[in-house]
Structures are given as structure tokens and as C-alpha cells.
Design an enzyme around this catalytic site. Structure first.
Site, PDB file in Angstrom:
ATOM      1  N   GLY A 237       0.774  -1.235   0.000  1.00  0.00           N
ATOM      2  CA  GLY A 237       0.000   0.000   0.000  1.00  0.00           C
ATOM      3  C   GLY A 237       0.798   1.274   0.000  1.00  0.00           C
ATOM      4  O   GLY A 237       0.228   2.359   0.111  1.00  0.00           O
ATOM      5  N   GLY A 239       2.639   2.505  -2.479  1.00  0.00           N
ATOM      6  CA  GLY A 239       2.629   3.210  -3.763  1.00  0.00           C
ATOM      7  C   GLY A 239       3.555   2.652  -4.814  1.00  0.00           C
ATOM      8  O   GLY A 239       3.870   3.343  -5.783  1.00  0.00           O
ATOM      9  N   THR A 241       3.037   0.090  -7.052  1.00  0.00           N
ATOM     10  CA  THR A 241       2.318  -0.081  -8.314  1.00  0.00           C
ATOM     11  C   THR A 241       1.871   1.265  -8.870  1.00  0.00           C
ATOM     12  O   THR A 241       1.843   1.456 -10.093  1.00  0.00           O
ATOM     13  CB  THR A 241       1.102  -1.003  -8.100  1.00  0.00           C
ATOM     14  OG1 THR A 241       1.536  -2.222  -7.492  1.00  0.00           O
ATOM     15  CG2 THR A 241       0.423  -1.317  -9.415  1.00  0.00           C
ATOM     16  N   HIS A 457     -10.836  -0.767  33.100  1.00  0.00           N
ATOM     17  CA  HIS A 457      -9.703  -1.213  32.283  1.00  0.00           C
ATOM     18  C   HIS A 457      -9.226  -0.076  31.363  1.00  0.00           C
ATOM     19  O   HIS A 457      -8.028   0.245  31.321  1.00  0.00           O
ATOM     20  CB  HIS A 457     -10.127  -2.429  31.456  1.00  0.00           C
ATOM     21  CG  HIS A 457      -9.023  -3.011  30.623  1.00  0.00           C
ATOM     22  ND1 HIS A 457      -8.365  -4.167  30.962  1.00  0.00           N
ATOM     23  CD2 HIS A 457      -8.450  -2.598  29.454  1.00  0.00           C
ATOM     24  CE1 HIS A 457      -7.449  -4.443  30.052  1.00  0.00           C
ATOM     25  NE2 HIS A 457      -7.490  -3.501  29.122  1.00  0.00           N
ATOM     26  N   GLU A 458     -10.169   0.533  30.643  1.00  0.00           N
ATOM     27  CA  GLU A 458      -9.798   1.611  29.725  1.00  0.00           C
ATOM     28  C   GLU A 458      -9.366   2.862  30.489  1.00  0.00           C
ATOM     29  O   GLU A 458      -8.486   3.600  30.028  1.00  0.00           O
ATOM     30  CB  GLU A 458     -10.979   1.937  28.798  1.00  0.00           C
ATOM     31  CG  GLU A 458     -11.435   0.777  27.923  1.00  0.00           C
ATOM     32  CD  GLU A 458     -10.317   0.208  27.067  1.00  0.00           C
ATOM     33  OE1 GLU A 458      -9.372   0.957  26.727  1.00  0.00           O
ATOM     34  OE2 GLU A 458     -10.382  -0.986  26.725  1.00  0.00           O
ATOM     35  N   HIS A 461      -5.680   2.513  31.264  1.00  0.00           N
ATOM     36  CA  HIS A 461      -4.831   2.897  30.121  1.00  0.00           C
ATOM     37  C   HIS A 461      -4.721   4.414  30.008  1.00  0.00           C
ATOM     38  O   HIS A 461      -3.625   4.961  29.814  1.00  0.00           O
ATOM     39  CB  HIS A 461      -5.415   2.337  28.820  1.00  0.00           C
ATOM     40  CG  HIS A 461      -5.239   0.863  28.661  1.00  0.00           C
ATOM     41  ND1 HIS A 461      -4.016   0.231  28.747  1.00  0.00           N
ATOM     42  CD2 HIS A 461      -6.139  -0.123  28.387  1.00  0.00           C
ATOM     43  CE1 HIS A 461      -4.169  -1.069  28.544  1.00  0.00           C
ATOM     44  NE2 HIS A 461      -5.447  -1.311  28.332  1.00  0.00           N
ATOM     45  N   ASP A 532      -3.358  -6.551  24.795  1.00  0.00           N
ATOM     46  CA  ASP A 532      -2.307  -5.807  25.496  1.00  0.00           C
ATOM     47  C   ASP A 532      -1.116  -6.704  25.803  1.00  0.00           C
ATOM     48  O   ASP A 532       0.049  -6.314  25.605  1.00  0.00           O
ATOM     49  CB  ASP A 532      -2.852  -5.213  26.799  1.00  0.00           C
ATOM     50  CG  ASP A 532      -4.022  -4.274  26.551  1.00  0.00           C
ATOM     51  OD1 ASP A 532      -4.053  -3.661  25.466  1.00  0.00           O
ATOM     52  OD2 ASP A 532      -4.894  -4.169  27.431  1.00  0.00           O
TER      53      ASP A 532
END
Length: 652
Positions: A237, A239, A241, A457-458, A461, A532
Site C-alpha cells: 500500500g 505506492g 504499483t 480497564h480503559e 490505560h 495488550d
């Protein structure tokens, strides 16, 4: 032109179907035409006593074939057609052979047959044939039909193979012809180097190749030689081609395009034959360019497979390619341009100067390059005045050119889904979230206890990433399920060229913060930290065994950039070293887990406030964390941009 070709192929297909149906019909008609009906002896003698039998033939002393007189055929279900123009009274549509049966004692059967003839004054005849008879006609009807069907079938198959193999007429001999597609000045290739953004270094080298072909005297007058080939290397991806398409649009010379898999075929020798045919066509069109996409399909290193003779055909194709690129009699203006994302497995003979003289690295775009790529794709879209390309470029670290194009397209689809007249900033943010995290699942049923655990939990973080210096700055945190994740925290990682052990440890600590928060609040942990833990383990492994950032292992790396260890069954270190590596990986992870727990315990009250806010609002942004934790103690250069983005999101 294309429609005519497709229609012609379809016509040929239906012709073959009709021919096959005709032969099958003849075969089944023949089967019903000559297959007599099975009867027993009692039935036979009953028919015989009525005088309806013309003759019988006894074959091999056990099978009797019964032939009826023509005037009695209708009574036995056989259609007849009257005909006054011929001397015959009737024309039958079936053979008069109608019945057959088996006998035991031939002498007993013969005596009984003669008794019936005398008793009923019959003229039926008995004949005996003990040898197998085969005439040309009978052989054709018995076996010829199968040979004809077989010939028709193979003719159809080889014609199809030949038509896909290239060449005129679609004959079987064209299977070894090249499948390369030719682009020249008559083809309307609209992509130019102006459409290729963010690849300045690679674009310069490719442009120079085009100049070689346009004005070779500029370079050869000083004694230089035109390069034989250039290899584009980079992740998917980026570039590669697209650069080749730009070359086709700019070069104004014949351009042959094909894939490495186009050389591969199940028939022996076809790959090498296609390589020869390709270069013969290229020499006729010289000067020209040959572009081989995904060249690793045939360029894989020889002799690495543990199975002897596992793919001789591919190796033969590679050998022919090597010879054509740099062998006797190759002084032609033919440049080979190839692309791959697996350069580590290519054969060394393919990479040497004289074949691929230039290796062009096409790396993922950096910040300024992403900005340019966004500008290329955004000019086709209907945008609002609030769109900031600099912000979008910063929001997409690690994205390739194809990813950025996908973001722009997804944002347009999202805006259309919302019945907007213009694409807004939120549409781009949602498109980025969709590509990174997956589809949002607001209707997913989650228990209140699980939702609370996800929120903590989030929140763990988010808390650690806010309080650690080298952790990635937070963009937003959410407990809305998306893709396979039940919640997620979005960061904007710093784009570094080098990384220190302190930075890697801070990242590990931030990743372990979710499980640490669960243990602090609920006194146990769950399976929600799988992703994680996977990232943490790989990060610690790279610190110890790859980058040489561990004191016990020292300045040693076990990383093999050549890819040779991929085919090795032994580790490049001893069992003692393996034990030390395991111990050091575990030590790093344990230390950072304890560190995360310590930081969260010191900020447990703020952690709970953040988790409760998440349960209430489901999505929190950088400004919400500022209200809870205050200003981030470490400066980062993207805080203002993120704050500006969050304000725009809230206003919508």
C-alpha cells in the site's frame, strides 16, 4: 471491442455445449435403439406359438436374441411408419430385435423349439453364433462415441487454455505466450507523476529511468550505461504499483505490465517459455519498459526449501529470467521494473548489479508526506471549510498511501449516510476509527458488571498514558464495542526515528495499566487484556533479543535480516541463553506491571472518577482528562491540535 470478444467467446461456448448435447443424444438413442427387453422362456414360447417371431439367434450357447416379424411390431409397442413410395410395406423406427433371454440346457431348448414349430406350423428360423463379431459400424456405435466426446472435450479445454495464455487464435500452442499487457502512446494512461505524492526520493529515481529512455545520449555520451532494472521495495500500500502506473503514463515508450504469478503454470516449461516470449516482444518494441508486479512469486531464493525438487518449474522460470536480464546478447534498451514487499526472500542472483542495478525503497509516508497524499485525495471530495489536512496527517501515523485513500473514501460514504451536503471533520475521525478499530457495535449486549470492568480497564490505560512522559498522548477513550474489542483508548503516537529503553518501558507500562486497574479495583483480572499482553510480550522480546537493550544479554542481536532463520529448525543461541532471554523478558514485564499498579494506587480516586465518567458518557476526550488530572505534566507538540479537534467534535 471488448464486448465483441466476450460475445465471441460466449458463442463458442454454446456451440460446444450444443455439439456435446447432440452426441449425448445420439449415444442414449443408440442405447435405447439396440438394448432388447429381457423376458423369460415361458413368455418367449407364448410369443412363438402366435407366429410373431421371424428368427432367433443363440449366442455363446446361453443368450437368445429374438427378432419379430415387421407386421407384429406395433402390438409390441414399436412405432412404424407406412410408406407407399417404397416396395417395403413398413419402415420401422427401431431395429426388429426386441427381446432376449437366457437358457440353461441348449439341447433341451432346441428340441422344445422344434416341437413348437411342428405343432403350430411355424417358419421361424434358429441360428447359432459362438464367436464375437465386430464390424466397423458396431465398433463405432459401441466405442467410437466415447472417443469423439473425449476429443471434443480436450479440444475445448486446450482452446480455453490457449485463449487465456495469450496469442492469436487461442490455439493450444499459445499456452507458452506471454500474458503481459502492452501500453503505448495509443493507450490513454492518465496517471502521471503529479498524482504520486509523498514519495519524492523514489519518484526522482523512477523519473530518471524514464529520462534514460527518452534521451539516452545525455547519459551515454559520458560513458555511462543505461540501468538494466530497478526494484521497488516497500510494505503493501505504499505506492509501488502507483509509481509504475505513473511511469506508464509518462514514459511515452511501450510499457509491458504483468504479475509474477502470470509466469506460473501447471504445465512443465510454460513459465520459461513465457519469459522468453516476453523479452522477444520487448526487444521488438525497444526501447521499452517491462513491469513485473509481485516478482517474489517467481523470484524466491533457490535451494531454501527442505523438500528436494519441491518446485523445479518455478526455479526454471527464475533461471530463464536471470538469463534474459543479463546474459549473452542482452544489449538492448529494455529496462525491467519490478515491485515486491518480500525482498528478504528474493534470490541474490536476481538482486545483483547488472540485473536490478537499483533498489528503490518505498517507505510508509511520514507526516509531511501524508499531508501531501491527503491533498491529492481531498481535491476530489466536497469538503467543509473546517477540514485541516495537517490535523488529518497527524491523526494517521503509520498509515500508507492506500490507507489514506481508504480514509478519504470512507469519510465520503459516512457523510453521505448522514445526509450531509459536505464532508465534516467528524466524518474523517469516524472513518479513521472505523479503519483502525472496526465497526462500532452500539447494540451489543453487555452485562453491567462487565461494562464496569471494561470502564476501569480503559480508564487505567488513559490514566497511565496521561501521567507517563514517553507514553503516547491520548486522543479519546471509549467503552463502546468496536470490532473485536469491547473498549479502546485512542492515542497519537510520536513519530520517532530512534527509540530508547525508557520510551519502550513507558509504552509497556501503559499497555499493562488496564489489567493493573482491574486487579486494584476488583482484586482479580480477566481475559480482556489479551491484545495488550501480546503487544507487551513482543515489545519486551524485541528489547532483549533484537535491539540489544538488555544488560545480561549485552550488545547482541538474534535478528536475521536475510530471512535465513525462517528455514532453520534450530535457534541461533544456546539453551542457557534461551533461559536468560526468558528470564529477562519476564523481569521487564513484571517490573512495569508493578510500576503501573503503584501509579494507579496513588491516583485511585481520579481513576474511579474517570471510570464513572466513562460509564455515564461512554466516550471521553482529552479535555475531560484535563478536568480530572489537570494539565499533562509533560509537554507535547500536539496538545493544541487535539484540543481543537475535540472542540469541533463536541460542537457537532
Amino acid at each position: 471491442m471488448i464486448n465483441k470478444k466476450v460475445k465471441s467467446k460466449n458463442n463458442f461456448f454454446w456451440i460446444y455445449v450444443v455439439i456435446l448435447a447432440i452426441f449425448l443424444g445420439i449415444f442414449f438413442l443408440k442405447s435405447s435403439f439396440y438394448n432388447p427387453k429381457k423376458i423369460d422362456q415361458d413368455t418367449f414360447f407364448d410369443i412363438l406359438s402366435k407366429g410373431e417371431i421371424e428368427k432367433i439367434i443363440v449366442k455363446h450357447r446361453e443368450i437368445v436374441h429374438v427378432y419379430l416379424k415387421k407386421e407384429f411390431l406395433p402390438s409390441h409397442g414399436i412405432n412404424i411408419i407406412p410408406n407407399d413410395n417404397l416396395n417395403q410395406k413398413f419402415i420401422t423406427t427401431e431395429h426388429p430385435l426386441r427381446y432376449e433371454f437366457e437358457i440353461g440346457d441348449l439341447q433341451f431348448f432346441q428340441r422344445k423349439f422344434e416341437e413348437y414349430k411342428k405343432r403350430y406350423n411355424l417358419d421361424a428360423v434358429i441360428d447359432f453364433k459362438n464367436q464375437q463379431e465386430y464390424t466397423i459400424t458396431k465398433f463405432f456405435f459401441d466405442y467410437g462415441i466415447f472417443f469423439i466426446l473425449l476429443i471434443i472435450f480436450w479440444f475445448f479445454i486446450f482452446r480455453r487454455i490457449g485463449s487465456t495464455g495469450g496469442g492469436a487464435g487461442g490455439q493450444i500452442f499459445n499456452i507458452g505466450k506471454s500474458r503481459a499487457r502492452l501500453f503505448d502512446e495509443n493507450d490513454n494512461v492518465k496517471i502521471t507523476f503529479k498524482d504520486v505524492a509523498g514519495l519524492e526520493g523514489a519518484k526522482e529515481e523512477v523519473q530518471e529511468i524514464v529520462e534514460f529512455l527518452k534521451s539516452p545520449q545525455k547519459y551515454t555520451k559520458l560513458g555511462g550505461k543505461i540501468p538494466k532494472g530497478a526494484l521497488l521495495i516497500g510494505p503493501p500500500g505504499t505506492g509501488k504499483t502507483l509509481l509504475a502506473k505513473a511511469v506508464a503514463g509518462e514514459a511515452k515508450v511501450p510499457f509491458f505490465s504483468l504479475s509474477g504469478s502470470d509466469f506460473v503454470e501447471m504445465f512443465v516449461g510454460v513459465g520459461a517459455s513465457r519469459v522468453r516470449d516476453l523479452f522477444e516482444k520487448a526487444k521488438e518494441k525497444s526501447p521499452c519498459i517491462i513491469f513485473i508486479d509481485e516478482i517474489d512469486a517467481i523470484g524466491r531464493a533457490r535451494g531454501k526449501s527442505s523438500i528436494v525438487g519441491s518446485n523445479d518449474e518455478r526455479e526454471n522460470t527464475l533461471n530463464q529470467l536471470l538469463t534474459e536480464m543479463d546474459g549473452f546478447g542482452t544489449h538492448t534498451n529494455v529496462i525491467v521494473l519490478a515491485a515486491t514487499n518480500r525482498s528478504d526472500i528474493l534470490d541474490k542472483a536476481l538482486l545483483r548489479p547488472g540485473r536490478f542495478d537499483r533498489t528503490i525503497l518505498v517507505d510508509p509516508p511520514e507526516l509531511n508526506e501524508r499531508r501531501e497524499i491527503f491533498r491529492v485525495h481531498l481535491h476530489r471530495l466536497v469538503l467543509s471549510d473546517q477540514i485541516d489536512t495537517d490535523f488529518l496527517a497527524r491523526q494517521t501515523p503509520g498509515f500508507s498511501g492506500a490507507d489514506i485513500a481508504n480514509v478519504c473514501n470512507e469519510s465520503a460514504l459516512i457523510a453521505a449516510r448522514r445526509d450531509r451536503s459536505k464532508i465534516e471533520s467528524q466524518d474523517f475521525l469516524d472513518a479513521i476509527d472505523r479503519i483502525i478499530g472496526g465497526l462500532e457495535k452500539k447494540n451489543k449486549i453487555i452485562k453491567p458488571s462487565e461494562k464496569k470492568r471494561i470502564a476501569y480497564h480503559e480508564a487505567g490505560h488513559a490514566t497511565i498514558s496521561w501521567l507517563l512522559e514517553h507514553a503516547a498522548p491520548l486522543v479519546k477513550v471509549t467503552i463502546v464495542p468496536r470490532g473485536r474489542s469491547l473498549g479502546s483508548a485512542w492515542y497519537l503516537p510520536e513519530e520517532r526515528q530512534l527509540t530508547t529503553p525508557e520510551q519502550m518501558k513507558d509504552e509497556i507500562c501503559a499497555l499493562l495499566a488496564g489489567r493493573s486497574a482491574e486487579e486494584i479495583i476488583f482484586s482479580n483480572v480477566s481475559t480482556g487484556a489479551l491484545n495488550d499482553l501480546e503487544k507487551v510480550t513482543k515489545q519486551a522480546q524485541s528489547m532483549v533479543a533484537v535491539f540489544g537493550l538488555n544488560d545480561r544479554i549485552g550488545n547482541i542481536t538474534y535478528y536475521d535480516s536475510t530471512g535465513q532463520n525462517e528455514f532453520s529448525f534450530s535457534k541461533p543461541y544456546s539453551e542457557k541463553t534461551a533461559q536468560i532471554i526468558d528470564e529477562e523478558i519476564s523481569k521487564i514485564i513484571t517490573e512495569q506491571y508493578k510500576r503501573a499498579k503503584s501509579i494507579l494506587k496513588n491516583n485511585e480516586k481520579k481513576l474511579s472518577i474517570l471510570a464513572n465518567e466513562l460509564l455515564e458518557k461512554e466516550v471521553l476526550f482529552r479535555e475531560d482528562l484535563k478536568k480530572i488530572f489537570g494539565e499533562r505534566p509533560f509537554l507535547d507538540d500536539i496538545g493544541e491540535i487535539l484540543s481543537k479537534s475535540n472542540k469541533n467534535v463536541r460542537s457537532e
